[in-house]
Design a protein around this motif. Structure first.
Motif, PDB file in Angstrom:
ATOM      1  N   ALA A 109       6.634   6.564  12.338  1.00  0.00           N
ATOM      2  CA  ALA A 109       7.013   7.599  11.387  1.00  0.00           C
ATOM      3  C   ALA A 109       6.027   8.761  11.497  1.00  0.00           C
ATOM      4  O   ALA A 109       4.956   8.621  12.067  1.00  0.00           O
ATOM      5  N   PRO A 110       6.376   9.931  10.939  1.00  0.00           N
ATOM      6  CA  PRO A 110       5.435  11.050  10.987  1.00  0.00           C
ATOM      7  C   PRO A 110       4.125  10.705  10.292  1.00  0.00           C
ATOM      8  O   PRO A 110       4.099   9.902   9.359  1.00  0.00           O
ATOM      9  N   SER A 111       3.050  11.343  10.722  1.00  0.00           N
ATOM     10  CA  SER A 111       1.722  10.963  10.227  1.00  0.00           C
ATOM     11  C   SER A 111       1.530  11.041   8.724  1.00  0.00           C
ATOM     12  O   SER A 111       0.823  10.204   8.171  1.00  0.00           O
ATOM     13  N   PRO A 112       2.081  12.037   8.012  1.00  0.00           N
ATOM     14  CA  PRO A 112       1.889  12.015   6.559  1.00  0.00           C
ATOM     15  C   PRO A 112       2.425  10.733   5.920  1.00  0.00           C
ATOM     16  O   PRO A 112       1.850  10.238   4.944  1.00  0.00           O
ATOM     17  N   THR A 113       3.517  10.210   6.467  1.00  0.00           N
ATOM     18  CA  THR A 113       4.030   8.937   5.948  1.00  0.00           C
ATOM     19  C   THR A 113       2.997   7.852   6.147  1.00  0.00           C
ATOM     20  O   THR A 113       2.698   7.074   5.243  1.00  0.00           O
ATOM     21  N   SER A 114       2.454   7.794   7.361  1.00  0.00           N
ATOM     22  CA  SER A 114       1.447   6.772   7.629  1.00  0.00           C
ATOM     23  C   SER A 114       0.255   6.950   6.718  1.00  0.00           C
ATOM     24  O   SER A 114      -0.299   5.982   6.207  1.00  0.00           O
ATOM     25  N   ALA A 115      -0.142   8.204   6.501  1.00  0.00           N
ATOM     26  CA  ALA A 115      -1.322   8.434   5.673  1.00  0.00           C
ATOM     27  C   ALA A 115      -1.060   8.032   4.228  1.00  0.00           C
ATOM     28  O   ALA A 115      -1.901   7.413   3.580  1.00  0.00           O
ATOM     29  N   LEU A 116       0.111   8.385   3.723  1.00  0.00           N
ATOM     30  CA  LEU A 116       0.362   8.144   2.300  1.00  0.00           C
ATOM     31  C   LEU A 116       0.783   6.708   2.033  1.00  0.00           C
ATOM     32  O   LEU A 116       0.172   5.993   1.255  1.00  0.00           O
ATOM     33  N   LEU A 117       1.840   6.307   2.724  1.00  0.00           N
ATOM     34  CA  LEU A 117       2.367   4.999   2.371  1.00  0.00           C
ATOM     35  C   LEU A 117       1.560   3.882   2.988  1.00  0.00           C
ATOM     36  O   LEU A 117       1.251   2.879   2.343  1.00  0.00           O
ATOM     37  N   HIS A 118       1.289   4.069   4.283  1.00  0.00           N
ATOM     38  CA  HIS A 118       0.873   2.887   5.004  1.00  0.00           C
ATOM     39  C   HIS A 118      -0.612   2.815   5.189  1.00  0.00           C
ATOM     40  O   HIS A 118      -1.091   2.113   6.035  1.00  0.00           O
ATOM     41  N   SER A 119      -1.357   3.555   4.408  1.00  0.00           N
ATOM     42  CA  SER A 119      -2.793   3.302   4.404  1.00  0.00           C
ATOM     43  C   SER A 119      -3.395   3.453   3.026  1.00  0.00           C
ATOM     44  O   SER A 119      -4.201   2.631   2.614  1.00  0.00           O
ATOM     45  N   SER A 120      -3.026   4.520   2.304  1.00  0.00           N
ATOM     46  CA  SER A 120      -3.758   4.708   1.055  1.00  0.00           C
ATOM     47  C   SER A 120      -3.026   4.210  -0.179  1.00  0.00           C
ATOM     48  O   SER A 120      -3.667   3.850  -1.151  1.00  0.00           O
ATOM     49  N   THR A 121      -1.692   4.176  -0.183  1.00  0.00           N
ATOM     50  CA  THR A 121      -1.064   3.810  -1.449  1.00  0.00           C
ATOM     51  C   THR A 121      -0.148   2.605  -1.395  1.00  0.00           C
ATOM     52  O   THR A 121      -0.431   1.600  -2.039  1.00  0.00           O
ATOM     53  N   MET A 122       0.944   2.665  -0.647  1.00  0.00           N
ATOM     54  CA  MET A 122       1.908   1.588  -0.826  1.00  0.00           C
ATOM     55  C   MET A 122       1.326   0.226  -0.465  1.00  0.00           C
ATOM     56  O   MET A 122       1.482  -0.740  -1.210  1.00  0.00           O
ATOM     57  N   VAL A 123       0.624   0.164   0.668  1.00  0.00           N
ATOM     58  CA  VAL A 123       0.081  -1.138   1.026  1.00  0.00           C
ATOM     59  C   VAL A 123      -1.004  -1.543   0.043  1.00  0.00           C
ATOM     60  O   VAL A 123      -1.272  -2.736  -0.162  1.00  0.00           O
ATOM     61  N   LYS A 124      -1.625  -0.555  -0.588  1.00  0.00           N
ATOM     62  CA  LYS A 124      -2.608  -0.882  -1.608  1.00  0.00           C
ATOM     63  C   LYS A 124      -1.945  -1.522  -2.828  1.00  0.00           C
ATOM     64  O   LYS A 124      -2.611  -2.217  -3.599  1.00  0.00           O
ATOM     65  N   ALA A 125      -0.656  -1.243  -3.019  1.00  0.00           N
ATOM     66  CA  ALA A 125       0.037  -1.885  -4.139  1.00  0.00           C
ATOM     67  C   ALA A 125      -0.017  -3.398  -3.982  1.00  0.00           C
ATOM     68  O   ALA A 125      -0.200  -4.128  -4.959  1.00  0.00           O
ATOM     69  N   GLY A 126       0.111  -3.861  -2.746  1.00  0.00           N
ATOM     70  CA  GLY A 126       0.060  -5.295  -2.509  1.00  0.00           C
ATOM     71  C   GLY A 126      -1.291  -5.881  -2.884  1.00  0.00           C
ATOM     72  O   GLY A 126      -1.391  -6.877  -3.611  1.00  0.00           O
ATOM     73  N   VAL A 127      -2.360  -5.254  -2.409  1.00  0.00           N
ATOM     74  CA  VAL A 127      -3.678  -5.797  -2.735  1.00  0.00           C
ATOM     75  C   VAL A 127      -4.022  -5.530  -4.190  1.00  0.00           C
ATOM     76  O   VAL A 127      -4.797  -6.272  -4.798  1.00  0.00           O
ATOM     77  N   PHE A 128      -3.417  -4.486  -4.777  1.00  0.00           N
ATOM     78  CA  PHE A 128      -3.627  -4.243  -6.197  1.00  0.00           C
ATOM     79  C   PHE A 128      -3.119  -5.438  -6.996  1.00  0.00           C
ATOM     80  O   PHE A 128      -3.806  -5.956  -7.883  1.00  0.00           O
ATOM     81  N   LEU A 129      -1.903  -5.881  -6.643  1.00  0.00           N
ATOM     82  CA  LEU A 129      -1.355  -7.039  -7.335  1.00  0.00           C
ATOM     83  C   LEU A 129      -2.235  -8.267  -7.130  1.00  0.00           C
ATOM     84  O   LEU A 129      -2.498  -9.039  -8.055  1.00  0.00           O
TER      85      LEU A 129
END
Lengths: 644, 141, 284
Positions: free
Chosen positions: A291-311
């Motif tokens: 996916a384009p880099s902003p997607t990787s930066a936002l979802l797949h490193s700083s926020t969405m995957v963090k939702a998993g470890v947040f839980l």
């Protein structure tokens, strides 16, 4: 402003902005809304910190005491319909099955009246961990969205075959931000699940942005794995609906889970593991790198995957000290080890960053599984520093990729002389990740100390994993650093490449870099006022961390953080390199990096990193890790059912 | 105080020599003569070397090489031409590929005659080279 | 005594001791080869000469990187003796070692790049050991600083024989001794010309040499941690170990980097890991 209203605004504002953006097709108007909206979100996040004021935990409901009623079910139906529609369009079978299974659970619970009425005052929970997440989402998120304006412009210019759907792209980014805000403040589990699945859908749509066959395949893989996690989440809700107060996250995780609660905790951990791309579910994150880099930066490193470890961090007190917790920890730590091994063999820089992300998340999972105050401290520290540094790195790779048309680190040769300012920012990102005995490295140090206290062979195994894994990270980051720091003479054209980087990119990347440096400088403050009190509140014991004790450590860490960026700046300010030739057995070696060869010929000098091909078989290791962690995961779920 | 006399590092380059002088140079490193007593080290890298020890003459192929090696050595540096071929072209001076002796390409400080030059002469030449090195260091310091 | 005094003492005296050690090394090696060898103070003369040479730079950032390398190597020793947490000093040690790699790689030239990559392999091979060694020492003695380990009643070498054996192996790597000297070696030079230092001259070489002396002194300090009866015993043990290293250096030839990695990791996993496992299982 009161905390509940600000939090409500945080969830609603980006959603509304997303809706508005989906209607705007004029680029100038869209960009303006993105910038203004981003600033508003950032300001709102900061205001929420002020409103929070340092209380230990606040619970509240919807404004005006509105009850949820059937609204969750309605949203569920909507999301499922969306999934089914896309699956039908692209002829996929697994995704609609999983989505319909989830919907089936929701409908069953509703129809059979199994869902007890939630306490309307305890729908939302805000404590220091949520505040950390809110700041991460609210400050880093808008920066990435603004960066995307510049990035997408250059991206589409260099990829004319891809149809531009930036309207959808930007609106999805903001909808995603709204869902993330909702996720991190939810206390009522079915409410959290709805936000959880909205992020899944956003991720799916964003990965498939370019709509090539390849990316659609990866998008569906991400969708399937995340839906599977969501199914686990749903099953946990079914199990918890019998328990009094079971669907209240704060009550559930207040103390070590016993008896009937344990399987539900295990299933929630399962959901967290899929969301944060731990093995055996890591392949979706690797595929998401297309996916384009902003997607990787936002979802797949700083926020969405963090939702998993947040839980998982939320669940940490519940898993503390139990076999289930240890098995969760091993899933994370084994993932860390295996992906570090694979990262060594990888040439694609974005994939290296992805493996590094999975590894860092694996460390957090490891910490969450064991559940001591020290490890909770470590987990949150990693979240903060990793989000800052990794998003910066992804944005930098995006900028570089758009200018050099390559993601292969072999082609990042002599980046320092080619794009000195970009390199300086890139170096700050890498320093934040690991060179500084700050941030991630200090977390590793504390983690090793904490694992010392884990009894039995498990502790020895964890420390072994940490030792080997850390060494592997040094190896692959070192390779990248060598490439970036090397230099050669550049032509005027090559030197002008950097001038084409857009204002949006400079501004956002510069701010993120400053953020990395600021967080590094303030690690003591962060520990004392934010992370330490969180660990205290969650585990009723103060974490014994060694930061503030030794000024020598602080001095070393500060100097190490600034070291590489300073060197980058120095080289930027004095861009001419001495024209002494390198040694090539006496052959002439000079401009254009060529050297005289035999019989009067000329050869181009190419220097290629070691990828340890003969020693580590990347594909084999990845598969082995998938199998191993899958087994541990299965054991974890099984154990939770058996142990009473 | 100059340390050059205590730690002269050598780069040994073989031009188009018959290898006779080279063997004698290597003999200097053996236990019989043992130049390491004087701190002499045979580095393979011009950037580390103070003294360029050249045997053999210059031909079409190695003109560039000799020039590059000399250029890559940092100051102060000296060149010692070892053997008749390096000093004057030796018995191969009129061969079709030989361009001449070393000082056609780079400035030579010490000439060590002989065919092949004996290790004692070579060591003596290196010692004289060290003196030249010290002189250069004093001049430019 | 104030630990800051120890730290300062390390910074000042470690290069002296390291240099003398290097001198003894060369004399012993020469005697083993039937030669006389250079004077004892030869390494100091070498460094003095290097500082007087003009430096040819390929990439100007190599100099700040090497100064940082030297600085952090000295700092590691200073932190260690000054009472900082042992595991933290291992991380600083790793950082110092990495900076040398970056300085070498920055020249963007074939030989130094190959040396840099091989040095990364060497780091990969040796880092796990150091982390595990410190963890094992902390676990056995219950202390987390240099003073604490020395003061402990637990004798580390007796309880951690595996760690001791693995240390001898890894020390061979860090001291740049055959058969593990794949990235750089002391004279005579090797198949990568000078490996890491191929494109360094003058001052830069002097920094590398000084940093290596600090590293030798640091390894001596690690040995003192292992033989924590008292400092003189530790230093004596290090002297014995070093003599063995010189013997091995002269008796073996270099092995390939793949074998370096595999053998070191195998040794670390089996010897060190096994020792650690035993510690945890026995519940200390």
């Amino acid at each position: 402003m009161s905390l509940p209203s600000i939090v409500f605004a945080l969830v609603v504002l980006p959603a509304v902005l997303g809706g508005i953006l989906s209607l705007l097709t004029r680029a100038s108007l869209r960009n303006a809304i993105v910038v203004i909206g981003g600033v508003l979100v950032a300001v709102a996040s900061v205001v929420s910190v002020v409103a929070f004021g340092g209380a230990d935990g606040t619970f509240f409901g919807l404004p005006g005491n509105v009850t949820l009623g059937q609204s969750l079910l309605v949203v569920d139906v909507g999301l499922t319909a969306l999934v089914v529609a896309f699956a039908v369009k692209h002829r996929r079978i697994l995704a609609p099955i999983l989505a319909l299974a989830q919907l089936g659970i929701a409908v069953y619970l509703e129809v059979a009246g199994r869902l007890p009425e939630p306490d309307p005052q305890r729908l939302f929970w805000v404590d220091r961990l949520s505040m950390v997440m809110i700041l991460v989402i609210g400050l880093i998120g808008p920066l990435i969205c603004i960066n995307a304006i510049g990035y997408m412009r250059a991206y589409h210019r260099s990829n004319p075959m891809i149809e531009g759907r930036r309207t959808v792209f930007f609106s999805l980014l903001f909808v995603f931000l709204a869902a993330m805000f909702g996720l991190v403040v939810s206390n009522y589990l079915p409410l959290m699940l709805v936000f959880w699945e909205i992020t899944t859908i956003c991720s799916f749509l964003l990965i498939g942005y370019t709509r090539t066959d390849e990316t659609i395949g990866y998008a569906f893989r991400a969708l399937n794995m995340n839906l599977l996690g969501g199914l686990g989440f749903g099953l946990a809700i079914v199990l918890l609906s019998n328990q009094p107060g079971g669907l209240d996250l704060a009550l559930l995780t207040h103390s070590p889970a016993a008896g009937a609660l344990l399987p539900a905790v295990a299933l929630l951990a399962f959901a967290g593991i899929t969301k944060s791309a731990q093995m055996p579910f890591s392949s979706w994150l690797i595929g998401a790198m297309y996916a384009p880099s902003p997607t990787s930066a936002l979802l797949h490193s700083s926020t969405m995957v963090k939702a998993g470890v947040f839980l998982l961090l939320r669940l940490s007190p519940a898993m503390s000290g139990s076999t289930v917790g240890y098995l969760v920890a091993f899933v994370g730590l084994l993932t860390f080890l295996f992906v570090s091994l694979v990262a060594v063999t990888e040439q694609n820089t974005k994939k290296v960053l992805a493996y590094s992300t999975i590894g860092s998340l694996g460390l957090i999972v490891g910490c969450a599984g064991i559940g001591t105050p020290e490890l909770a401290w470590v987990g949150v520290m990693i979240i903060i520093f990793h989000a800052l540094a990794k998003s910066l790195l992804f944005l930098m790779v995006g900028t570089i990729e758009n200018r050099l048309y390559t993601k292969n680190m072999e082609n990042f040769d002599a980046l320092l002389s080619l794009m000195p300012r970009v390199s300086a920012l890139f170096l700050i990102g890498i320093s934040g990740m690991f060179i500084a005995p700050f941030g991630i490295a200090i977390a590793k140090w504390t983690a090793i100390r904490a694992f010392l206290a884990v009894p039995g062979p498990a502790g020895a195994a964890m420390i072994l994993i940490m030792a080997f894994g850390s060494s592997l990270t040094i190896f692959y980051w070192g390779k990248l650093l060598i490439k970036v720091l090397s230099a050669r003479r550049q032509s005027d054209y090559e030197r002008s490449i950097e001038n084409r980087v857009s204002r949006y990119e400079w501004f956002t990347e510069g701010l993120l870099a400053l953020g990395v440096l600021a967080a590094t400088a303030c690690v003591g403050l962060i520990s004392d006022h934010v992370v330490g009190p969180y660990a205290l509140a969650a585990f009723s014991a103060t974490p014994r961390v060694f930061l503030a004790i030794d000024p020598a450590i602080l001095l070393v860490m500060l100097s190490a953080t600034l070291l590489l960026p300073l060197i980058g700046v120095i080289s930027w300010l004095s861009p001419t390199y001495d024209q002494a030739d390198f040694y090539a057995s006496g052959r002439s070696a000079n401009v254009g990096h060529v050297m005289g060869a035999a019989l009067g010929g000329i050869k181009r000098v190419t220097l290629r990193n070691y990828y340890l091909d003969g020693v580590i078989n990347g594909g084999l290791v990845f598969r082995a890790g998938t199998v191993a962690c899958g087994a541990v995961l299965a054991a974890m779920v099984a154990t939770s059912m058996v142990i009473r | 105080m100059s340390f050059f006399s205590r730690s002269p590092w050598i780069l040994h380059y073989d031009g188009s020599s018959c290898n006779g002088c080279d063997i004698e140079v290597l003999a200097c490193l053996t236990p019989l003569y043992d130049v390491e007593r004087f701190g002499v080290i045979n580095t393979g890298n011009p950037k580390h070397a103070d003294i360029l020890l050249v045997t053999g003459s210059v031909n079409e192929r190695n003109i560039e090489i000799v020039r590059n090696l000399y250029r890559q050595m940092p100051d102060p540096k000296v060149v010692v031409a070892v053997g008749a071929c390096a000093c004057s072209g030796g018995i191969f001076a009129r061969a079709y590929n030989v361009q001449g002796d070393i000082d056609k390409v780079i400035p030579v400080d010490v000439y060590v005659p002989g065919c092949a030059a004996r290790p004692e002469s070579i060591i003596d030449g290196v010692v004289q080279g060290i003196a030249a090195l010290e002189a250069k260091q004093r001049m430019t310091a | 005594m104030n630990p800051a005094i120890y730290a300062l003492g390390f910074v000042v005296f470690a290069p002296v001791l390291g240099g003398l050690l290097a001198g003894v090394d060369r004399i012993v090696s020469a005697r083993m080869q039937g030669r006389v060898g250079p004077p004892l103070l030869q390494p100091f003369y070498d460094v003095g000469k290097l500082l007087q040479k003009r430096t040819r730079q390929i990439n100007p950032i190599a100099e700040p990187l090497l100064i940082a390398h030297l600085g952090y190597m000295a700092a590691t020793g200073a932190l260690l003796l000054g009472g900082t947490d042992l595991i933290f000093t291992v991380f600083v040690f790793a950082l110092a070692a990495l900076l040398l790699v970056l300085a070498a790689g920055s020249a963007n030239s074939p030989f130094s790049f190959a040396g840099a990559e091989r040095e990364l392999v060497v780091l990969l091979a040796s880092e796990p050991f150091f982390i595990l060694m410190m963890v094992a020492i902390c676990k056995v003695t219950g202390a987390s600083t240099f003073e604490g380990v020395l003061a402990s009643s637990q004798l580390v070498a007796v309880q951690l024989p595996g760690v001791l054996l693995a240390f001898l192996l890894v020390a061979t790597i860090k001291l740049r001794k055959s058969p593990f000297d794949i990235s750089i070696s002391h004279h005579p030079h090797q198949e990568l010309v000078s490996g890491l230092t191929s494109d360094m001259s003058g001052r830069l070489l002097a920094y590398v040499e000084l940093a290596h002396w600090y590293e030798s002194a640091l390894l001596c300090a690690f040995m003192v941690l292992l033989f924590n009866w008292s400092v003189p015993v530790g230093v004596l043990a290090f002297a014995v170990a070093y003599a063995l290293e010189v013997l091995v250096d002269n008796a073996t030839s270099r092995i390939k980097w793949q074998l370096v990695l595999r053998s070191t990791w195998a040794a670390t996993l089996l010897l060190c890991g096994g020792n650690l496992l035993a510690l945890f299982v026995m519940g200390r």
